[in-house]
Structure formats: C-alpha cells, structure tokens
Design a protein around this motif. Sequence first.
Motif, mmCIF file in Angstrom:
data_model
loop_
_atom_site.group_PDB
_atom_site.id
_atom_site.type_symbol
_atom_site.label_atom_id
_atom_site.label_comp_id
_atom_site.label_asym_id
_atom_site.label_seq_id
_atom_site.Cartn_x
_atom_site.Cartn_y
_atom_site.Cartn_z
ATOM 1 N N ALA A 16 0.761 -1.395 0.078
ATOM 2 C CA ALA A 16 0.240 0.250 0.103
ATOM 3 C C ALA A 16 0.610 0.905 -0.418
ATOM 4 N N SER A 17 2.146 1.070 0.160
ATOM 5 C CA SER A 17 2.704 2.680 0.357
ATOM 6 C C SER A 17 3.542 2.441 -0.488
ATOM 7 N N GLY A 18 3.156 1.966 -1.788
ATOM 8 C CA GLY A 18 4.340 1.971 -3.544
ATOM 9 C C GLY A 18 3.403 2.875 -4.147
ATOM 10 N N ASP A 19 4.039 2.225 -5.727
ATOM 11 C CA ASP A 19 3.854 3.600 -6.418
ATOM 12 C C ASP A 19 2.064 3.450 -7.138
ATOM 13 N N LEU A 20 2.120 2.284 -7.509
ATOM 14 C CA LEU A 20 0.960 1.819 -8.115
ATOM 15 C C LEU A 20 -0.382 2.423 -7.554
ATOM 16 N N THR A 21 -0.194 2.091 -5.784
ATOM 17 C CA THR A 21 -1.398 2.871 -4.590
ATOM 18 C C THR A 21 -1.752 3.421 -4.825
ATOM 19 N N SER A 48 1.714 -2.423 3.798
ATOM 20 C CA SER A 48 3.653 -2.659 3.467
ATOM 21 C C SER A 48 3.893 -2.844 5.033
ATOM 22 N N ARG A 49 5.187 -2.318 5.044
ATOM 23 C CA ARG A 49 5.687 -3.163 5.939
ATOM 24 C C ARG A 49 6.614 -1.460 7.078
ATOM 25 N N THR A 50 6.102 -0.412 6.620
ATOM 26 C CA THR A 50 6.959 1.160 6.918
ATOM 27 C C THR A 50 5.730 1.802 8.026
ATOM 28 N N PRO A 51 5.701 1.924 8.510
ATOM 29 C CA PRO A 51 5.016 1.874 10.128
ATOM 30 C C PRO A 51 4.303 3.385 9.757
ATOM 31 N N GLY A 89 3.282 -4.636 8.633
ATOM 32 C CA GLY A 89 3.004 -5.440 8.259
ATOM 33 C C GLY A 89 4.031 -5.687 7.159
ATOM 34 N N ASP A 90 4.822 -6.984 7.133
ATOM 35 C CA ASP A 90 5.272 -7.114 6.698
ATOM 36 C C ASP A 90 4.846 -8.855 5.847
ATOM 37 N N SER A 91 4.119 -9.019 4.754
ATOM 38 C CA SER A 91 3.755 -9.821 4.380
ATOM 39 C C SER A 91 4.122 -11.101 4.004
ATOM 40 N N VAL A 92 5.996 -11.627 4.411
ATOM 41 C CA VAL A 92 6.436 -12.199 3.863
ATOM 42 C C VAL A 92 6.067 -13.185 5.316
ATOM 43 N N SER A 122 -0.242 -5.478 -4.487
ATOM 44 C CA SER A 122 0.428 -4.340 -5.512
ATOM 45 C C SER A 122 1.730 -4.275 -4.596
ATOM 46 N N MET A 123 3.083 -5.666 -5.258
ATOM 47 C CA MET A 123 3.493 -5.679 -4.613
ATOM 48 C C MET A 123 4.521 -6.609 -5.107
ATOM 49 N N SER A 124 5.578 -6.509 -5.680
ATOM 50 C CA SER A 124 6.916 -7.214 -6.639
ATOM 51 C C SER A 124 6.807 -8.429 -6.756
ATOM 52 N N LEU A 127 7.882 -11.229 -4.087
ATOM 53 C CA LEU A 127 6.451 -11.569 -3.035
ATOM 54 C C LEU A 127 5.535 -11.929 -3.127
ATOM 55 N N TYR A 128 5.194 -12.681 -4.374
ATOM 56 C CA TYR A 128 3.590 -13.050 -4.595
ATOM 57 C C TYR A 128 2.947 -14.323 -3.823
ATOM 58 N N GLU A 129 4.414 -15.142 -4.383
ATOM 59 C CA GLU A 129 4.452 -16.377 -3.251
ATOM 60 C C GLU A 129 3.700 -16.608 -2.425
ATOM 61 N N ILE A 162 -4.090 -9.876 -9.105
ATOM 62 C CA ILE A 162 -2.822 -10.051 -8.297
ATOM 63 C C ILE A 162 -2.268 -9.290 -10.183
ATOM 64 N N GLU A 163 -1.394 -8.878 -9.636
ATOM 65 C CA GLU A 163 -0.998 -7.537 -10.748
ATOM 66 C C GLU A 163 0.497 -8.383 -11.736
ATOM 67 N N LYS A 164 0.521 -7.426 -12.680
ATOM 68 C CA LYS A 164 1.978 -8.099 -13.757
ATOM 69 C C LYS A 164 3.098 -7.733 -12.894
ATOM 70 N N PRO A 165 4.309 -7.940 -13.293
ATOM 71 C CA PRO A 165 4.138 -9.698 -14.549
ATOM 72 C C PRO A 165 3.708 -10.960 -13.580
HETATM 73 N N1 NAP Z 1 3.421 1.697 -10.493
HETATM 74 C C1 NAP Z 1 2.261 0.579 -11.626
HETATM 75 O O1 NAP Z 1 2.555 1.974 -12.589
HETATM 76 C C2 NAP Z 1 2.393 -0.151 -11.968
HETATM 77 C C3 NAP Z 1 2.129 -0.234 -12.966
HETATM 78 C C4 NAP Z 1 1.134 -1.512 -13.514
HETATM 79 C C5 NAP Z 1 1.468 -2.665 -12.414
HETATM 80 N N2 NAP Z 1 2.271 -2.410 -12.047
HETATM 81 C C6 NAP Z 1 2.725 -3.389 -11.062
HETATM 82 O O2 NAP Z 1 2.418 -3.485 -9.586
HETATM 83 C C7 NAP Z 1 3.229 -3.812 -8.779
HETATM 84 C C8 NAP Z 1 3.525 -3.171 -7.103
HETATM 85 O O3 NAP Z 1 4.434 -1.934 -8.090
HETATM 86 P P1 NAP Z 1 5.275 -0.540 -7.612
HETATM 87 O O4 NAP Z 1 5.254 -0.073 -9.179
HETATM 88 O O5 NAP Z 1 3.537 0.295 -7.120
HETATM 89 O O6 NAP Z 1 6.008 -1.332 -6.923
HETATM 90 P P2 NAP Z 1 6.653 -0.382 -5.187
HETATM 91 O O7 NAP Z 1 6.584 0.897 -5.559
HETATM 92 O O8 NAP Z 1 7.722 -1.288 -5.435
HETATM 93 O O9 NAP Z 1 5.913 -0.241 -3.773
HETATM 94 C C9 NAP Z 1 5.957 -2.027 -3.505
HETATM 95 C C10 NAP Z 1 5.039 -2.348 -1.907
HETATM 96 O O10 NAP Z 1 5.328 -3.236 -2.422
HETATM 97 C C11 NAP Z 1 5.733 -3.144 -0.193
HETATM 98 N N3 NAP Z 1 6.517 -3.855 0.045
HETATM 99 C C12 NAP Z 1 7.763 -4.457 -0.033
HETATM 100 N N4 NAP Z 1 7.827 -5.726 0.632
HETATM 101 C C13 NAP Z 1 7.076 -6.406 1.329
HETATM 102 C C14 NAP Z 1 6.445 -6.901 2.163
HETATM 103 N N5 NAP Z 1 8.022 -7.975 2.440
HETATM 104 N N6 NAP Z 1 5.420 -6.712 2.625
HETATM 105 C C15 NAP Z 1 4.615 -6.377 2.633
HETATM 106 N N7 NAP Z 1 4.491 -5.453 2.125
HETATM 107 C C16 NAP Z 1 5.794 -5.341 1.244
HETATM 108 C C17 NAP Z 1 6.558 -1.708 -0.282
HETATM 109 O O11 NAP Z 1 6.524 -1.348 0.750
HETATM 110 P P3 NAP Z 1 7.334 -0.787 2.196
HETATM 111 O O12 NAP Z 1 8.867 -1.105 2.068
HETATM 112 O O13 NAP Z 1 6.757 0.192 3.071
HETATM 113 O O14 NAP Z 1 7.227 -2.765 2.981
HETATM 114 C C18 NAP Z 1 5.763 -1.260 -1.384
HETATM 115 O O15 NAP Z 1 4.759 -0.837 -0.631
HETATM 116 C C19 NAP Z 1 4.449 -4.847 -8.718
HETATM 117 O O16 NAP Z 1 3.855 -5.800 -9.770
HETATM 118 C C20 NAP Z 1 3.994 -4.118 -10.730
HETATM 119 O O17 NAP Z 1 5.409 -4.619 -11.409
HETATM 120 C C21 NAP Z 1 2.679 -1.176 -11.001
#
Ligand code: NAP
Length: 512
Positions: A16-21, A48-51, A89-92, A122-124, A127-129, A162-165
């Motif tokens: 949730a703290s990531g770019d797509l969200t 996500s992990r960020t407090p 939370g760390d979903s791993v 919405s993560m790398s 981490l899906y599995e 599930i997001e791509k890829p």
């Molecule tokens: N960005 C886009 O425009 C876009 C477009 C199409 C598809 N996608 C896909 O969407 C997915 C997410 O992309 P993104 O760009 O948002 O990536 P990102 O900015 O790198 O965000 C990844 C998120 O995962 C969290 N994370 C990492 N390890 C974690 C863990 N162990 N437990 C819980 N959360 C964890 C990170 O936050 P913390 O560090 O706080 O944990 C962060 O919030 C990817 O599969 C990407 O291929 C993205």
Amino acid sequence: MPNHEVSPCQLVIFGASGDLTKRKLIPSLYDLFIGKMLPEHFAVLGVSRTPMSDDQFRDHLLESARKFIHGLDEAKWREFAQMIYYHPGDSVLPEAFEGIRKRMAEVSQLRKTGDNCLLYLSMSPNLYEPTIVNIGNAGIVTEGKSWCSINRASRPWQRIIIEKPFGNDTESAAHLNRVLGRVFEEESIYRIDHYLGKETVQNLLVFRFANAIFEPIWNRTYIDHVQVTAAETVGVEGRGGYYDSPSGGAMRDMVQSHLLQVMAVVAMEPPVALEADGIRLEKSKIFRAARPIKAADVPLMAIRGQYGPGQMDGKPLPGYRQEPGVDPNSQTETYAALQLYVDTWRWGGVPFYLRSGKRMAKKLTEIVITFKHTPHALFREQTLKKVNGLTPNQIVINVQPNEGIRLRFEGKVPGVGMNIKSVVMDFDYVKQFNAEPPEAYATLLLDAIKGDQTLFKHRDEVEGAWRSVQGVIDYWKENDDEPLPTYASGTWGPSESDIMMDRNGRHWRNPT
Ligand SMILES: NC(=O)c1ccc[n+]([C@@H]2O[C@H](COP(=O)([O-])OP(=O)(O)OC[C@H]3O[C@@H](n4cnc5c(N)ncnc54)[C@H](OP(=O)(O)O)[C@@H]3O)[C@@H](O)[C@H]2O)c1
C-alpha cells in the motif's frame, strides 16, 4: 457486460505504500466514490512494512491525490479518506498475519463490511508466492473449503487480484497458478491486465459482435493483416534497475501480456453468451492456436531493439545503456516486434504483427486492420498512389490517446475528372459520448468488487500467452551475445523491424 451487484466488502492492498497504490488504485477508488459506485459499506486497508498510522497513510495518499486526481475536491476527499485504514506488516512473515487478520476484523466492524474481502497484491512479483501461502495459512479464505458449510449464495467471498508480471516464463506462470490454486478457487482469482480495462478494447467486442456489417468481413478472405502497436515516448523513467532485469524488457513487459491480450480480442470467435467463462474460453483458444515461432524463424519473425541516444522536441535524450540503474552493456530489449499466425479456419495465413517500444516517435496504442485489395484494380489510373491500384481499406482502433475508431476508404476528389484519394470516417469516443473514458483500473476494481471476471485473465490464457512467445524468449537468451539492433530515441524502432514487414510487402502504420 453482464450485470453483477456490488456487495459490502473490504479491499486489502498488500504493497500500500508503493507507487501503484497512490498513482492508480486510490485515484480510481476516489472516482468510483464520486460516481457513487462503491458499495455503501466499503473499506480499504493498506498493508506494507513502512510504519504509519491511519492518518499518516491518508496524508501520504492526499499528497499524491493532489498530483494524480484531476479536479480533486478536497471536501469529498476527506469523506472518502474516512474509509481508508493502514496496518504496518510484512506479508512474507507468517506471524504478521495474526495482526493483519485482527485489523481486518476491526475495520470490518467499523465500516460494517462483513466478511467479504478483496485482496490486492500490489507488490514486487517475488513476494506473490510467500504472501499467497501466508494468506492461505492464516485461514482468511473460507470459500471453496469443505469445512465452510455456509450455503453458497450467502457465504462470504474472498477474491484476490494479482498484478503483472504474472510469471517470468511458461514454467513460472504455471507454478504461480498452482500456488494460487491451492488457496483460491479459479472463480476467485483476478489476474489483472489493465489493457483489458481500457474502454476501446471493450468496445472492440461491441464493434465486432453488436454490428452485422463487420463480422462477415472479419476473416482471411477480406483481411490482409493486423497490426497492434503500443508505443511509448518515455524511456525507463528512473526505473532502470527494475526494467533492466532478466524479467524485464519489452517482450515480457508489453508484448507477452498486453499485446497478446489485445490480439486475442481481435481474433476470438463470438462467445456463446456475454459472460466471463464464454469470453475467456474463446480467448484461450486463440492462444492455443497461435503458432509458436520456431528457433530457425526467430530472426525473420521476431525483432528486438534497444534505444540509443536521440532527441524529442529538440531535447537531447540519453540511450538506454546510459540510463541510471542500467548495465552499460545491457542486452535488455526496449523494443520488440513479432509476426504471428493464428492457425484457425478464420485466420489461416493472416499475419498478426505486434510491436511495442520505449522512446518511440509518438505515444499511442492502436490496432490496425488492413483489408485486401479489390479483386480488380478498376481505378488504377485515377488513384494518386499507384501501388496495386488503390490504398487498401483500413480500420484503425485507437486504444489511447484519442480513443476512437477510424475507417479509411477511397473517395472521389470533388471536381471534374475522376481522382481518387483516401478519406476517413471517424468515431471519436469523447466527442460522440461527451464523456472521458474511465480509468482502466476503476473499471477493473469495480468488476472485481462485483465478481465479474470477464476482463481478467483465466489461467489458461496466461499460460497459453507465455507458450506462444516462449520460443522467442529462449532463442534471445541463447543468443544473448549477438549485437542488439539499436534505434535512435524519438524514432519508430530499429530498421530490422521495417525489413520484416517489407519482406512481405507490408509496412507499419507510423502516424505523424
Ligand atoms: N507502478 C505502476 O504504475 C504499475 C503499473 C502496472 C503494474 N504494476 C505492478 O504493480 C505492482 C506494484 O508496483 P509498484 O510500482 O507499486 O511497486 P513499488 O512502488 O515498489 O511498491 C511495492 C510495495 O510493496 C511493499 N512491500 C515490499 N515488501 C513488502 C513485504 N514484505 N510486505 C508487505 N509489503 C511489502 C512496499 O512497501 P514497504 O517498503 O513499506 O513494505 C511497497 O509499498 C508490481 O507487481 C508492478 O509490476 C505497477
């Protein structure tokens, strides 16, 4: 699309703290909220992990909402933000799920969402599995489990997006499908491809199957070839490290996923009914019929390239190998083009040309259906272009930008004498309906909330799509030491790709 109802639910976003969200998911949910399309009882729980506290998360989202939401109404935003919560939370880690489940229960009580939940990964991809396995072990999923005795109609549902890829090759995609299948029923798995959420791609189904005039000519008798282009003007935009990896590159990032999906919608047979199973089955058949490219044919039918330095609008641009985070000797392709055949009765002998590239001359995604020449060149002398008589008819479907459909045919130039010129009949989505097409993610999120899988990929489609291009991926890997064709930034790709077309007497449509 069939009518499905919205029911109360909680959306849990992992990552949730990531770019797509912040860039897509939250702005799309805000649009749905403004359009009163969300269920009355609805909540978003970010993980996500960020407090962060709930309020810190909302502030973080507001900052990007100001950037990404056009015409943001801050009073409405404050109302919307009340349904957003956060849990660090760390979903791993399996032990993190005790806290996650507890927080889900609290949020459900606060917003009266009941036990329905939509989980969004919405993560790398690595981490899906572990995240799916932990979701399964935490007992969040009751659907389809024999010990869940509640009657099917009234039982709570749990769905996963599930997001791509989705996988890195055929084997890893099949593995991920098996991992998912151990926790979720296929009817609860939503493999997202945001291209399918685009209005014009959906409109293609209507165009083909709601009109009697197009379907009779939609076959090898009338169509010469099909082109699908997804061109970007941007480069890797600071994400060189992510793109320049074994799972990166134009083939995996764009062609294997989005372009093959678009091709399947162009090529599929009419489904028996307008329902998810029927449509996805017909698309799966296209992947089964797509002829794998043999190793010996790869140099002729699959072209890769990499952008070199160039310029756009007078501004100098670096080459791919000079981008931050990219290996200066990288062999990752930023351009890929394929010539594919779909071995069915309808499409026998008709080539489908797919191409995608970064730093191309123009940003556009379009489908071009080029028709065969008339059987007799009656107007050979009158046409301004003398190649085979006339310019062939074309249907150009603009997926983005300027969503619409254009039909190009030959017309008489007004005046004395018989001069012939190509003219265009234009359907412009915005002008016609006086409405901007919705963001694809809004369409897809709402469909997942409603339980409509039509625009999501079935496991057979995903694995079939990988199989169609696996031979090319393997060949490129085995021949990784071959020099990669380059193209100047701001152009239409490597000349090898034009040669591939020329060989068959065809050419790419490169609009100016
Ligand atoms: N960005 C886009 O425009 C876009 C477009 C199409 C598809 N996608 C896909 O969407 C997915 C997410 O992309 P993104 O760009 O948002 O990536 P990102 O900015 O790198 O965000 C990844 C998120 O995962 C969290 N994370 C990492 N390890 C974690 C863990 N162990 N437990 C819980 N959360 C964890 C990170 O936050 P913390 O560090 O706080 O944990 C962060 O919030 C990817 O599969 C990407 O291929 C993205």
